[in-house]
Design a protein around this motif. Structure first.
Motif, PDB file in Angstrom:
ATOM      1  N   ASP A 105       1.093  -1.200  -0.037  1.00  0.00           N
ATOM      2  CA  ASP A 105       0.344   0.166   0.129  1.00  0.00           C
ATOM      3  C   ASP A 105       1.022   1.156  -0.225  1.00  0.00           C
ATOM      4  N   LEU A 106       2.066   1.233   0.902  1.00  0.00           N
ATOM      5  CA  LEU A 106       2.991   2.450   0.542  1.00  0.00           C
ATOM      6  C   LEU A 106       3.800   2.382   0.596  1.00  0.00           C
ATOM      7  N   GLY A 107       4.702   1.412   0.131  1.00  0.00           N
ATOM      8  CA  GLY A 107       5.993   1.283  -0.128  1.00  0.00           C
ATOM      9  C   GLY A 107       6.871   2.275  -1.311  1.00  0.00           C
ATOM     10  N   PHE A 108       7.516   2.093  -2.114  1.00  0.00           N
ATOM     11  CA  PHE A 108       8.572   2.122  -2.418  1.00  0.00           C
ATOM     12  C   PHE A 108       8.145   1.159  -3.939  1.00  0.00           C
ATOM     13  N   ARG A 109       8.013   1.628  -5.080  1.00  0.00           N
ATOM     14  CA  ARG A 109       7.621   1.166  -6.738  1.00  0.00           C
ATOM     15  C   ARG A 109       8.501   0.951  -7.630  1.00  0.00           C
ATOM     16  N   HIS A 110       9.231   1.429  -6.779  1.00  0.00           N
ATOM     17  CA  HIS A 110      10.208   0.758  -8.758  1.00  0.00           C
ATOM     18  C   HIS A 110      11.598  -0.755  -7.280  1.00  0.00           C
ATOM     19  N   ARG A 111      11.223  -1.435  -8.495  1.00  0.00           N
ATOM     20  CA  ARG A 111      11.778  -2.965  -7.754  1.00  0.00           C
ATOM     21  C   ARG A 111      13.016  -3.464  -7.910  1.00  0.00           C
ATOM     22  N   SER A 112      13.325  -2.697  -8.574  1.00  0.00           N
ATOM     23  CA  SER A 112      15.461  -3.012  -9.313  1.00  0.00           C
ATOM     24  C   SER A 112      16.423  -2.856  -8.178  1.00  0.00           C
ATOM     25  N   ILE A 113      16.583  -3.655  -8.139  1.00  0.00           N
ATOM     26  CA  ILE A 113      18.071  -3.327  -7.122  1.00  0.00           C
ATOM     27  C   ILE A 113      18.619  -2.115  -7.059  1.00  0.00           C
ATOM     28  N   ASP A 114      19.155  -1.358  -9.103  1.00  0.00           N
ATOM     29  CA  ASP A 114      19.835  -0.904  -9.640  1.00  0.00           C
ATOM     30  C   ASP A 114      19.173   0.678  -9.218  1.00  0.00           C
ATOM     31  N   ALA A 115      18.143   0.808  -9.562  1.00  0.00           N
ATOM     32  CA  ALA A 115      16.667   1.345  -9.274  1.00  0.00           C
ATOM     33  C   ALA A 115      16.697   2.647  -8.175  1.00  0.00           C
ATOM     34  N   GLN A 116      16.603   1.108  -7.293  1.00  0.00           N
ATOM     35  CA  GLN A 116      16.668   1.487  -5.982  1.00  0.00           C
ATOM     36  C   GLN A 116      18.257   2.500  -5.278  1.00  0.00           C
ATOM     37  N   ALA A 117      19.046   1.727  -5.449  1.00  0.00           N
ATOM     38  CA  ALA A 117      20.437   2.239  -5.402  1.00  0.00           C
ATOM     39  C   ALA A 117      20.372   3.687  -5.987  1.00  0.00           C
ATOM     40  N   ARG A 118      19.905   4.358  -6.929  1.00  0.00           N
ATOM     41  CA  ARG A 118      20.041   4.944  -7.442  1.00  0.00           C
ATOM     42  C   ARG A 118      19.604   6.101  -7.285  1.00  0.00           C
ATOM     43  N   PHE A 119      17.690   5.526  -6.846  1.00  0.00           N
ATOM     44  CA  PHE A 119      17.254   6.665  -6.184  1.00  0.00           C
ATOM     45  C   PHE A 119      17.788   7.229  -4.813  1.00  0.00           C
ATOM     46  N   ILE A 120      18.377   5.877  -3.766  1.00  0.00           N
ATOM     47  CA  ILE A 120      18.558   6.071  -2.443  1.00  0.00           C
ATOM     48  C   ILE A 120      19.591   7.515  -3.057  1.00  0.00           C
ATOM     49  N   SER A 121      20.762   7.148  -3.958  1.00  0.00           N
ATOM     50  CA  SER A 121      22.195   7.700  -3.736  1.00  0.00           C
ATOM     51  C   SER A 121      21.030   9.546  -4.280  1.00  0.00           C
ATOM     52  N   THR A 122      20.728   9.224  -4.890  1.00  0.00           N
ATOM     53  CA  THR A 122      19.890  10.871  -5.019  1.00  0.00           C
ATOM     54  C   THR A 122      18.887  11.579  -4.327  1.00  0.00           C
ATOM     55  N   LEU A 123      18.234  11.058  -4.013  1.00  0.00           N
ATOM     56  CA  LEU A 123      17.617  10.812  -2.942  1.00  0.00           C
ATOM     57  C   LEU A 123      16.305  12.618  -3.370  1.00  0.00           C
ATOM     58  N   ASP A 124      15.308  12.290  -4.608  1.00  0.00           N
ATOM     59  CA  ASP A 124      15.064  13.449  -5.197  1.00  0.00           C
ATOM     60  C   ASP A 124      13.890  12.578  -5.465  1.00  0.00           C
ATOM     61  N   PRO A 125      12.780  13.017  -4.045  1.00  0.00           N
ATOM     62  CA  PRO A 125      11.120  11.988  -3.620  1.00  0.00           C
ATOM     63  C   PRO A 125      10.735  13.070  -4.471  1.00  0.00           C
ATOM     64  N   GLU A 126       9.586  12.704  -5.171  1.00  0.00           N
ATOM     65  CA  GLU A 126       8.624  13.148  -5.814  1.00  0.00           C
ATOM     66  C   GLU A 126       7.016  12.806  -5.165  1.00  0.00           C
TER      67      GLU A 126
END
Length: 323
Positions: A105-126
């Motif tokens: 219901d509330l989780g992070f939408r991107h499932r691939s490990i690479d996509a998760q790593a990129r997002f966590i590194s850049t931290l630009d939530p929308e």
């Protein structure tokens, strides 16, 4: 938290979630040398308070959690009860666990490990979503708990069966829930009801519930559930009757008049649906619940104090980063 210069990510991994799928550890390996991310891996669960305190000292503003529902519940409880952060961090739930109802219901939408790593590194939530917990105020062991789903009666009995029969064998998530539900429904359809058979989920439980001080139900019930989520496992929405409070609560009576007639309407009906006779569904800010069996909150079992009802109240609002 809108100023990116003041934002810092943290990753907390429970490697045993998801039958040790390895997803959390793979993500931790990608981020371990990043100067912008604090990475912690739980080798023992008693490390959790210390790791969260360390992240608070590191100035973490966005905490990414690689786990299932039980670890998320423990982290929410630690954050809400101990308050190690001056301001609650935003949470991002990575569905790497055995059961991920909260993340569905509330989780992070991107499932691939690479996509998760990129997002966590850049931290630009929308995509951000705010939601309160429900707080179990007075468990028997004296430790309040913060979670997103609570149940008793057939709910807790079926959850225990699911953990023992399916999760322990590596069958997890929606498949385990579907198998448990299908088995219970099939047994109800093809074998006569037997209230004295303690091996069945579909038996009566003496459950009483008050919502915001008003008596909702008393007597023989099949189950009771309460949640601050908008949908549960398998996308079900077994609640109706308005949204006047943060805690959606539903009671299903025993016996349910007709499983074939009511199963789909209960699980997937509209907000204006009618439940089976004797059922109730309300939205409240606080509950008082009496039950003869244990309660389950996000996969963890606990008891109410001897001779007292369990008190549940609306907990603090967390913000969830979804992408």
């Amino acid at each position: 938290m809108d100023d990116k210069s003041l934002m810092r990510a943290g990753l907390l991994v429970n490697p045993r979630s998801g039958q040790s799928s390895g997803k959390g550890l793979a993500l931790a390996d990608k981020l371990r040398n990043s100067s912008s991310v604090s990475v912690k891996v739980l080798e023992r669960f008693d490390q959790l308070p210390h790791f969260i305190a360390d992240m608070a000292k590191d100035g973490v503003t966005d905490l990414f959690i690689s786990s299932g529902d039980g670890t998320v519940q423990a982290i929410q409880t630690e954050l809400a009860e101990k308050r190690p952060f001056a301001k609650l961090p935003r949470l991002s739930l990575l569905p790497h666990g055995t059961t991920n109802m909260t993340a569905a219901d509330l989780g992070f939408r991107h499932r691939s490990i690479d996509a998760q790593a990129r997002f966590i590194s850049t931290l630009d939530p929308e995509d951000l979503q705010a939601r309160p917990t429900l707080r179990a105020v007075n468990p028997k062991d004296g430790n309040p708990r913060h979670g997103m789903f609570l149940g008793t009666g057939a709910v807790s009995e079926a959850t225990l069966f699911c953990q023992r029969a399916f999760n322990a064998k590596g069958v997890k998530g929606s498949w385990a829930t579907f198998s448990t539900l299908a088995g219970a429904v099939g047994r109800s359809l093809f074998t006569p009801a037997n209230p004295a058979d303690t091996t069945r989920f579909d038996r009566p439980f003496s459950i009483g519930i008050e919502a915001d001080g008003r008596l909702i139900s008393q007597g023989q019930q099949l189950l009771m559930l309460a949640t601050t989520l908008e949908k549960l496992i398998l996308g079900t929405k077994p609640f109706w009757g308005g949204t006047g409070g943060a805690i959606r609560t539903t009671v299903i009576p025993y016996p349910v008049p007709s499983i074939p007639r009511w199963l789909i309407p209960i699980m997937y009906g509209s907000e204006t649906r009618k439940g089976p006779p004797g059922s109730a569904s309300v939205a409240a800010s606080a509950l008082s619940i009496s039950s003869p069996v244990s309660y389950v909150i996000d996969g963890e079992f606990f008891d109410a104090p001897e001779g007292e009802p369990l008190r549940v109240e609306t907990g603090p609002v967390f913000t969830y980063v979804r992408g």
